[in-house]
Motif scaffolding. Structure first.
Motif, mmCIF file in Angstrom:
data_model
loop_
_atom_site.group_PDB
_atom_site.id
_atom_site.type_symbol
_atom_site.label_atom_id
_atom_site.label_comp_id
_atom_site.label_asym_id
_atom_site.label_seq_id
_atom_site.Cartn_x
_atom_site.Cartn_y
_atom_site.Cartn_z
ATOM 1 N N PRO A 124 13.370 -10.021 -24.558
ATOM 2 C CA PRO A 124 12.893 -8.622 -24.622
ATOM 3 C C PRO A 124 13.140 -7.972 -25.981
ATOM 4 N N ILE A 125 14.288 -8.278 -26.589
ATOM 5 C CA ILE A 125 14.591 -7.727 -27.922
ATOM 6 C C ILE A 125 13.607 -8.278 -28.956
ATOM 7 N N LEU A 126 13.402 -9.608 -28.914
ATOM 8 C CA LEU A 126 12.481 -10.228 -29.862
ATOM 9 C C LEU A 126 11.050 -9.729 -29.648
ATOM 10 N N HIS A 127 10.695 -9.511 -28.396
ATOM 11 C CA HIS A 127 9.343 -9.040 -28.087
ATOM 12 C C HIS A 127 9.087 -7.663 -28.697
ATOM 13 N N ASP A 128 10.042 -6.766 -28.568
ATOM 14 C CA ASP A 128 9.880 -5.417 -29.120
ATOM 15 C C ASP A 128 9.838 -5.442 -30.646
ATOM 16 N N LEU A 129 10.643 -6.315 -31.251
ATOM 17 C CA LEU A 129 10.696 -6.382 -32.709
ATOM 18 C C LEU A 129 9.442 -7.010 -33.312
ATOM 19 N N THR A 130 8.905 -8.027 -32.628
ATOM 20 C CA THR A 130 7.804 -8.800 -33.227
ATOM 21 C C THR A 130 6.416 -8.349 -32.785
ATOM 22 N N LYS A 131 6.319 -7.508 -31.769
ATOM 23 C CA LYS A 131 5.003 -7.149 -31.232
ATOM 24 C C LYS A 131 4.041 -6.607 -32.286
ATOM 25 N N PRO A 132 4.464 -5.689 -33.198
ATOM 26 C CA PRO A 132 3.521 -5.198 -34.224
ATOM 27 C C PRO A 132 3.085 -6.287 -35.196
ATOM 28 N N TYR A 133 3.856 -7.372 -35.277
ATOM 29 C CA TYR A 133 3.566 -8.431 -36.249
ATOM 30 C C TYR A 133 3.055 -9.693 -35.569
ATOM 31 N N THR A 134 2.659 -9.573 -34.292
ATOM 32 C CA THR A 134 2.238 -10.760 -33.536
ATOM 33 C C THR A 134 1.060 -11.449 -34.207
ATOM 34 N N TRP A 135 0.098 -10.663 -34.711
ATOM 35 C CA TRP A 135 -1.076 -11.284 -35.323
ATOM 36 C C TRP A 135 -0.693 -12.056 -36.586
ATOM 37 N N ILE A 136 0.301 -11.563 -37.327
ATOM 38 C CA ILE A 136 0.763 -12.275 -38.524
ATOM 39 C C ILE A 136 1.447 -13.585 -38.122
ATOM 40 N N ILE A 137 2.266 -13.511 -37.053
ATOM 41 C CA ILE A 137 2.961 -14.714 -36.576
ATOM 42 C C ILE A 137 1.944 -15.758 -36.116
ATOM 43 N N LEU A 239 4.476 -16.312 -26.879
ATOM 44 C CA LEU A 239 3.453 -16.054 -27.892
ATOM 45 C C LEU A 239 2.066 -16.097 -27.260
ATOM 46 N N PRO A 240 1.303 -15.017 -27.285
ATOM 47 C CA PRO A 240 -0.043 -15.014 -26.703
ATOM 48 C C PRO A 240 -1.003 -15.855 -27.522
ATOM 49 N N GLY A 241 -1.918 -16.558 -26.831
ATOM 50 C CA GLY A 241 -2.945 -17.311 -27.526
ATOM 51 C C GLY A 241 -2.576 -18.742 -27.818
ATOM 52 N N PHE A 242 -1.276 -19.044 -27.930
ATOM 53 C CA PHE A 242 -0.866 -20.408 -28.217
ATOM 54 C C PHE A 242 -0.883 -21.221 -26.932
ATOM 55 N N GLY A 243 -1.379 -22.445 -27.043
ATOM 56 C CA GLY A 243 -1.435 -23.326 -25.888
ATOM 57 C C GLY A 243 -0.636 -24.577 -26.130
ATOM 58 N N PRO A 244 -0.657 -25.508 -25.174
ATOM 59 C CA PRO A 244 0.099 -26.753 -25.301
ATOM 60 C C PRO A 244 -0.273 -27.579 -26.525
#
Length: 417
Positions: A124-137, A239-244
């Protein structure tokens, strides 16, 4: 409690059925159940339906490896494992393959559950920190993994082109009002299923007699592969969008496994099957951990339950353990029975039959969901043609997962820029 156990076994039965039918995605069965929930909730509890959906997802994720390994018909989660699995089948080692993927999936579920306390605190902590930068990740990870999957600059450029083309195809399809379940079934059938089998028709091979004996001893390296699959599956669920396909690269790096050398193929399949099952479980319980469903089944569950509490989480964990245990036995029995039927079968006739079956099933759902036939036919032809390209260029098909990743990148860019 007895009612929930009954729900679990009903879900296992449905998941086993959908897993054994080539081309059927678990989200399709989930959509039917959810569409009937207005009627079902008249005499069943929301928890009953959710337990059924959880166990159905787990059973499907484990059982779907049987048609994927033995027939070469992939779902999203099994696309990367087809080639190494097929090699072993053509060596007469189908029983060994089924045991590898079954043990990998079962072990990864246990590891994911044992790691849940750590995930519950940190994610949950990582999710809140990285959410604005998800597209960069997502963008950075995609470029890095594309580079890792290629041997030279020429392959890297081709891989980027395939990644972008599949992403454009995905973005166009997801902008339509057509059910995402139908569009995903159509595009994955073309990109990974029909195109792979069509290309294999160039070889006039037959399926050899399958060895009734097998040897699978779990040593430290195999345990490391199972552990890597379990951890990577949780990362994929985060991570959304990533698959196996992308997770396999991460799992290979952690476990040291490879799909190229025969000695490492077992570790590769253990990691791949493990991350597929772990991703399936984590995408469901992500509702509780980060308050965000990460799969179609999880979305249906979020609508059925107004709020997911710790009690629900414990119930779903119990359902997952029961489902994966029963599905492990079913996978071994069904896989062995299936492999006996394969010995001496004409591979060309079998391949043509599987292609016809996939197309028939696809059009049944196209008509059921009243999707435009011409548009979906064009999408199937386009995705099949695109799926043929990696074979002729000499690249892996994991680059075609841009069909999911690029739309996710665009959505997150629109949200935070």
């Amino acid at each position: 409690m007895i009612e929930l156990v009954i729900a679990c076994f009903i879900g296992i039965l449905i998941g086993t059925t959908t897993g054994m039918i080539p081309g059927i995605h678990v989200n399709t069965a989930g959509a039917i159940i959810f569409a009937s929930s207005g009627l079902l909730l008249g005499f069943l509890s929301p928890e009953f339906l959710c337990v059924m959906l959880v166990s159905m997802s787990i059973a499907h994720a484990l059982i779907e490896f049987i048609p994927s390994m033995l027939l070469g018909v992939p779902q999203e989660g099994t696309a990367t494992s087809i080639l190494p699995g097929h090699r072993m089948v053509l060596q007469g080692r189908s029983k060994e393959v089924i045991r590898i993927v079954s043990v990998g999936g079962f072990g990864a579920i246990l590891i994911t559950i044992l790691m849940l306390p750590i995930f519950t605190i940190t994610l949950p902590i990582l999710h809140d920190l990285t959410k604005p930068y998800t597209w960069i990740i997502l963008l950075s990870a995609s470029i890095y993994l594309t580079h890792k999957l290629t041997a030279n600059f020429r392959d890297f450029l081709w891989s980027l082109l395939l990644f972008c083309l599949s992403g454009i195809l995905g973005w166009i399809l997801f902008q339509t009002p057509i059910s995402s379940g139908v569009t995903l079934m159509c595009t994955f059938s073309g990109l990974f299923g029909i195109s792979t089998i069509l290309f294999s028709l160039n070889d006039s091979s037959t399926i050899p007699h399958q060895n009734p004996f097998y040897d699978l001893n779990i040593d430290f390296n195999k345990f490391k592969s199972i552990f890597a699959g379990g951890i990577t599956g949780a990362i994929l669920g985060f991570l959304p969008g990533f698959g196996p396909a992308q997770g396999t690269v991460i799992a290979q790096s952690v476990s040291g496994a490879s799909d190229i050398n025969d000695d490492d193929t077992v570790n590769f399949l253990l990691a791949t099957s493990g991350l597929n099952i772990s991703d399936c479980l984590f995408s469901l319980i992500a509702i509780y951990i980060i308050g965000n469903p990460r799969s179609g089944i999880a979305v249906y569950m979020s609508y059925l339950l107004f709020e997911m509490g710790a009690n629900h989480l414990l119930i779903f964990i119990f359902a997952s353990l029961l489902a994966v245990s029963v599905s492990l036995v079913l996978s071994l029995k069904l896989g062995d029975s299936f492999s006996k039927l394969m010995g001496g079968v004409d591979y060309r006739k079998l391949s043509i039959g599987v292609i016809i079956l996939q197309i028939v099933i696809l059009y049944i759902f196209i008509f059921y969901y009243q999707a435009p036939v011409f548009y979906m036919t064009l999408a199937l032809i386009t995705s099949t043609a695109m799926g043929m390209l990696p074979h002729y260029i000499g690249l892996g098909k994991s680059h075609l997962m841009g069909i999911l990743i690029i739309p996710a990148i665009i959505i997150y860019m629109q949200m935070f820029i």
